[in-house]
Motif scaffolding. Sequence first.
Motif, PDB file in Angstrom:
ATOM      1  N   LEU A  92       0.832  -1.211   0.000  1.00  0.00           N
ATOM      2  CA  LEU A  92       0.000   0.000   0.000  1.00  0.00           C
ATOM      3  C   LEU A  92       0.865   1.259   0.000  1.00  0.00           C
ATOM      4  O   LEU A  92       0.515   2.256  -0.643  1.00  0.00           O
ATOM      5  N   GLU A  93       1.975   1.232   0.700  1.00  0.00           N
ATOM      6  CA  GLU A  93       2.889   2.377   0.694  1.00  0.00           C
ATOM      7  C   GLU A  93       3.459   2.594  -0.702  1.00  0.00           C
ATOM      8  O   GLU A  93       3.598   3.741  -1.156  1.00  0.00           O
ATOM      9  N   VAL A 102      -6.198   3.753  -3.520  1.00  0.00           N
ATOM     10  CA  VAL A 102      -6.500   2.433  -2.954  1.00  0.00           C
ATOM     11  C   VAL A 102      -7.929   2.408  -2.435  1.00  0.00           C
ATOM     12  O   VAL A 102      -8.336   3.263  -1.643  1.00  0.00           O
ATOM     13  N   VAL A 103      -8.682   1.399  -2.890  1.00  0.00           N
ATOM     14  CA  VAL A 103     -10.081   1.234  -2.495  1.00  0.00           C
ATOM     15  C   VAL A 103     -10.277  -0.195  -1.996  1.00  0.00           C
ATOM     16  O   VAL A 103      -9.825  -1.142  -2.649  1.00  0.00           O
ATOM     17  N   VAL A 104     -10.935  -0.354  -0.859  1.00  0.00           N
ATOM     18  CA  VAL A 104     -11.224  -1.680  -0.317  1.00  0.00           C
ATOM     19  C   VAL A 104     -12.698  -1.997  -0.546  1.00  0.00           C
ATOM     20  O   VAL A 104     -13.571  -1.179  -0.247  1.00  0.00           O
ATOM     21  N   VAL A 113     -15.391  -2.745   8.391  1.00  0.00           N
ATOM     22  CA  VAL A 113     -14.237  -2.643   7.492  1.00  0.00           C
ATOM     23  C   VAL A 113     -13.233  -1.644   8.057  1.00  0.00           C
ATOM     24  O   VAL A 113     -12.028  -1.897   8.103  1.00  0.00           O
ATOM     25  N   ASP A 114     -13.736  -0.514   8.513  1.00  0.00           N
ATOM     26  CA  ASP A 114     -12.858   0.507   9.086  1.00  0.00           C
ATOM     27  C   ASP A 114     -12.163  -0.005  10.344  1.00  0.00           C
ATOM     28  O   ASP A 114     -10.972   0.224  10.546  1.00  0.00           O
ATOM     29  N   VAL A 115     -12.907  -0.718  11.203  1.00  0.00           N
ATOM     30  CA  VAL A 115     -12.334  -1.290  12.423  1.00  0.00           C
ATOM     31  C   VAL A 115     -11.167  -2.210  12.068  1.00  0.00           C
ATOM     32  O   VAL A 115     -10.085  -2.122  12.659  1.00  0.00           O
ATOM     33  N   LEU A 125      -3.669   4.288   4.788  1.00  0.00           N
ATOM     34  CA  LEU A 125      -3.217   4.064   3.417  1.00  0.00           C
ATOM     35  C   LEU A 125      -4.358   3.726   2.465  1.00  0.00           C
ATOM     36  O   LEU A 125      -4.118   3.397   1.302  1.00  0.00           O
ATOM     37  N   VAL A 126      -5.603   3.810   2.952  1.00  0.00           N
ATOM     38  CA  VAL A 126      -6.782   3.479   2.151  1.00  0.00           C
ATOM     39  C   VAL A 126      -7.588   4.738   1.882  1.00  0.00           C
ATOM     40  O   VAL A 126      -7.908   5.495   2.802  1.00  0.00           O
TER      41      VAL A 126
END
Length: 205
Positions: A92-93, A102-104, A113-115, A125-126
């Motif tokens: 990710l870096e 970057v998309v999850v 998802v955030d947790v 990094l997202v």
Amino acid sequence: MTTRTVGFDLDQTLVDSTERIVESFRSAFRAMRIPDVQAAAFTPWFGYPLEEILQRVAPGTDPAEFVPFYRRAYDEERPGEAGPMPGAREALEWLRDNAFRVVVVSAKHHPVVDVALVDAGLGDLVDAYYGDHFGEQKAIPLREEDAAFYVGDHVADMHAASLAGATGIAVVSGAHDTRALREAGAGAVIASLADLPTTIGRLLE
């Protein structure tokens, strides 16, 4: 299509959440007085929606009763570890340093998802995340985000990438092997996210 947006699955792709998922199930089962289930029973079903995993490991259990106990365990008690998969932060870096977005996109409940990202030390990094999308549904946010690549460990991730017009990059860190992932449409298969920068560079050539 832009080549500067990369989508990622969450569990067993970016975040090793195996222990936390299993222990949260067990916490809920204890609260409901349901017999314990061995950890190995969960392995084939990681990446599926919560309710489907439940029916696979404890058939007949009422999801409406189970889910609040599970959410309390996962969101508040946070049992077990939930760290980054090997090479995740470095990959990710590299994407950030090379001007990628970057998309999850995950089947996990959206707020969780955030947790998971924060606990794994990847939240910074997202750029965006989407929850509550499984299988072909993942193609919807991937198209909206104009993703060029989608990285995942599940055959359903590769199907979603194809539907979205993105190149699927499969990581053999989940329940599916190289052959199954290639048959599902993966444009590349990698051993870990440590190989992602080189792979993306090659696919962009």
